[in-house]
Design a protein around this motif. Structure first.
Motif, PDB file in Angstrom:
ATOM      1  N   LEU A 143      21.296   3.535  64.391  1.00 43.83           N
ATOM      2  CA  LEU A 143      20.090   2.775  64.702  1.00 43.83           C
ATOM      3  C   LEU A 143      18.968   3.681  65.194  1.00 43.83           C
ATOM      4  O   LEU A 143      17.794   3.416  64.954  1.00 43.83           O
ATOM      5  CB  LEU A 143      20.402   1.707  65.750  1.00 43.83           C
ATOM      6  CG  LEU A 143      21.209   0.511  65.244  1.00 43.83           C
ATOM      7  CD1 LEU A 143      21.639  -0.375  66.396  1.00 43.83           C
ATOM      8  CD2 LEU A 143      20.391  -0.285  64.234  1.00 43.83           C
ATOM      9  N   ALA A 190      19.306  -5.370  67.707  1.00 42.47           N
ATOM     10  CA  ALA A 190      20.302  -4.670  66.898  1.00 42.47           C
ATOM     11  C   ALA A 190      21.133  -3.710  67.750  1.00 42.47           C
ATOM     12  O   ALA A 190      22.361  -3.627  67.589  1.00 42.47           O
ATOM     13  CB  ALA A 190      19.605  -3.903  65.771  1.00 42.47           C
ATOM     14  N   THR A 191      20.484  -2.997  68.670  1.00 40.83           N
ATOM     15  CA  THR A 191      21.208  -2.042  69.525  1.00 40.83           C
ATOM     16  C   THR A 191      22.142  -2.762  70.477  1.00 40.83           C
ATOM     17  O   THR A 191      23.275  -2.306  70.719  1.00 40.83           O
ATOM     18  CB  THR A 191      20.210  -1.182  70.310  1.00 40.83           C
ATOM     19  OG1 THR A 191      19.301  -0.545  69.405  1.00 40.83           O
ATOM     20  CG2 THR A 191      20.932  -0.108  71.110  1.00 40.83           C
ATOM     21  N   GLN A 193      23.613  -5.597  69.953  1.00 39.53           N
ATOM     22  CA  GLN A 193      24.753  -6.038  69.146  1.00 39.53           C
ATOM     23  C   GLN A 193      25.727  -4.889  68.913  1.00 39.53           C
ATOM     24  O   GLN A 193      26.949  -5.064  68.993  1.00 39.53           O
ATOM     25  CB  GLN A 193      24.276  -6.589  67.804  1.00 39.53           C
ATOM     26  CG  GLN A 193      23.640  -7.960  67.874  1.00 39.53           C
ATOM     27  CD  GLN A 193      23.221  -8.468  66.501  1.00 39.53           C
ATOM     28  OE1 GLN A 193      23.360  -7.771  65.492  1.00 39.53           O
ATOM     29  NE2 GLN A 193      22.709  -9.682  66.455  1.00 39.53           N
ATOM     30  N   ALA A 194      25.193  -3.712  68.605  1.00 40.31           N
ATOM     31  CA  ALA A 194      26.051  -2.551  68.376  1.00 40.31           C
ATOM     32  C   ALA A 194      26.841  -2.191  69.632  1.00 40.31           C
ATOM     33  O   ALA A 194      28.027  -1.818  69.554  1.00 40.31           O
ATOM     34  CB  ALA A 194      25.210  -1.366  67.919  1.00 40.31           C
ATOM     35  N   THR A 199      28.959  -3.857  65.931  1.00 40.37           N
ATOM     36  CA  THR A 199      28.311  -4.099  64.645  1.00 40.37           C
ATOM     37  C   THR A 199      26.896  -4.594  64.907  1.00 40.37           C
ATOM     38  O   THR A 199      26.523  -4.830  66.059  1.00 40.37           O
ATOM     39  CB  THR A 199      29.082  -5.153  63.823  1.00 40.37           C
ATOM     40  OG1 THR A 199      28.488  -5.275  62.532  1.00 40.37           O
ATOM     41  CG2 THR A 199      29.053  -6.514  64.514  1.00 40.37           C
ATOM     42  N   PHE A 200      26.105  -4.709  63.851  1.00 37.23           N
ATOM     43  CA  PHE A 200      24.758  -5.272  64.003  1.00 37.23           C
ATOM     44  C   PHE A 200      24.377  -5.988  62.719  1.00 37.23           C
ATOM     45  O   PHE A 200      24.940  -5.735  61.651  1.00 37.23           O
ATOM     46  CB  PHE A 200      23.720  -4.194  64.357  1.00 37.23           C
ATOM     47  CG  PHE A 200      23.677  -3.027  63.412  1.00 37.23           C
ATOM     48  CD1 PHE A 200      23.019  -3.112  62.203  1.00 37.23           C
ATOM     49  CD2 PHE A 200      24.292  -1.830  63.749  1.00 37.23           C
ATOM     50  CE1 PHE A 200      22.984  -2.034  61.328  1.00 37.23           C
ATOM     51  CE2 PHE A 200      24.266  -0.746  62.884  1.00 37.23           C
ATOM     52  CZ  PHE A 200      23.598  -0.854  61.668  1.00 37.23           C
ATOM     53  N   SER A 201      23.428  -6.885  62.854  1.00 36.75           N
ATOM     54  CA  SER A 201      23.002  -7.700  61.716  1.00 36.75           C
ATOM     55  C   SER A 201      22.180  -6.864  60.739  1.00 36.75           C
ATOM     56  O   SER A 201      21.206  -6.217  61.136  1.00 36.75           O
ATOM     57  CB  SER A 201      22.179  -8.892  62.209  1.00 36.75           C
ATOM     58  OG  SER A 201      21.594  -9.573  61.127  1.00 36.75           O
TER      59      SER A 201
END
Length: 229
Positions: A143, A190-191, A193-194, A199-201
């Motif tokens: 990311l 996103a970060t 989620q990671a 994982t991330f979308s």
């Protein structure tokens, strides 16, 4: 046999590569860009790290701190780069040799490299102090590779406008809100989620890339018109 790259196109590519190399060298020779940019990144990271060490911090908060520190540490590097050309009287000579879109693109790409280096300082420090799981680091690194150029592309047009005078500088919050804020929110989501799920979308990544490219294209198209005013 026709040449794959015509002579004129090859000359333009060589000129652009030379300009990009010059911008990177200038960035690292400039005391403000290196001293203030990296200095601010280290100070902010250390302050947050020592203040929050041993405290249970959610992944969303960690992701927010990571990207906010990166953004603020690199927020005025592009505007100073454009303003430096004007202050030293080299802007007009540069415009005569190289088209303005090429100048804008070279400065934006050089800034992307600078933002990436700042992130390489900020992320390890904060991840270490805030106890981020090692298993999440590869995705966070991915990311970073996506987000730093994206953030630089969004900062490019904003930085150019800020260099145009005090009136536009006073409107900084109004300009930043629609350009950088949505991108920053997507990077944080996103970060986080990671960090939390490993994982991330992919939809968030698509939005990040799309928004940054739209900002870059807007700068490439609008900057020559603004220069003519």
């Amino acid at each position: 046999m026709p040449q794959t790259i015509p002579g004129e196109t090859g000359e333009k590519l060589r000129s652009f590569r030379a300009l990009l190399a010059k911008e990177i060298k200038v960035a690292f020779r400039g005391r403000h860009l290196v001293g203030v940019g990296f200095g601010l990144a280290i100070v902010l990271s250390a302050t947050l790290g020592f203040s929050l060490a041993g405290t249970k911090v959610s992944e969303r908060v960690i992701a927010s701190l990571l990207w906010i520190v990166v953004m603020f540490s690199s927020s005025d590097t592009l505007s100073r780069s454009f303003a430096k050309e004007e202050d030293e009287g080299t802007a007009d000579q540069l415009r005569l040799r190289v088209p303005m879109p090429s100048v804008f693109l070279a400065k934006t790409l050089a800034n992307a490299f600078f933002v990436l280096l700042i992130a390489c300082v900020v992320f390890p420090l904060l991840c270490f102090w805030l106890g981020v799981r090692f298993s999440a680091l590869p995705l966070v690194g991915l990311l970073v590779l996506i987000g730093c150029p994206a953030l630089s592309f969004a900062q490019g047009f904003v930085g150019y406008l800020m260099s145009r005078g005090r009136a536009l500088s006073a409107a900084y919050p109004v300009i930043v809100m629609p350009v950088i804020l949505p991108l920053l929110v997507c990077l944080v989501l996103a970060t986080s989620q990671a960090l939390a799920e490993g994982t991330f979308s992919i939809n968030l990544v698509v939005v990040i890339i799309s928004e940054s490219l739209a900002a870059l294209v807007a700068g490439l198209v609008l900057v020559p018109y603004i220069e003519e005013e």
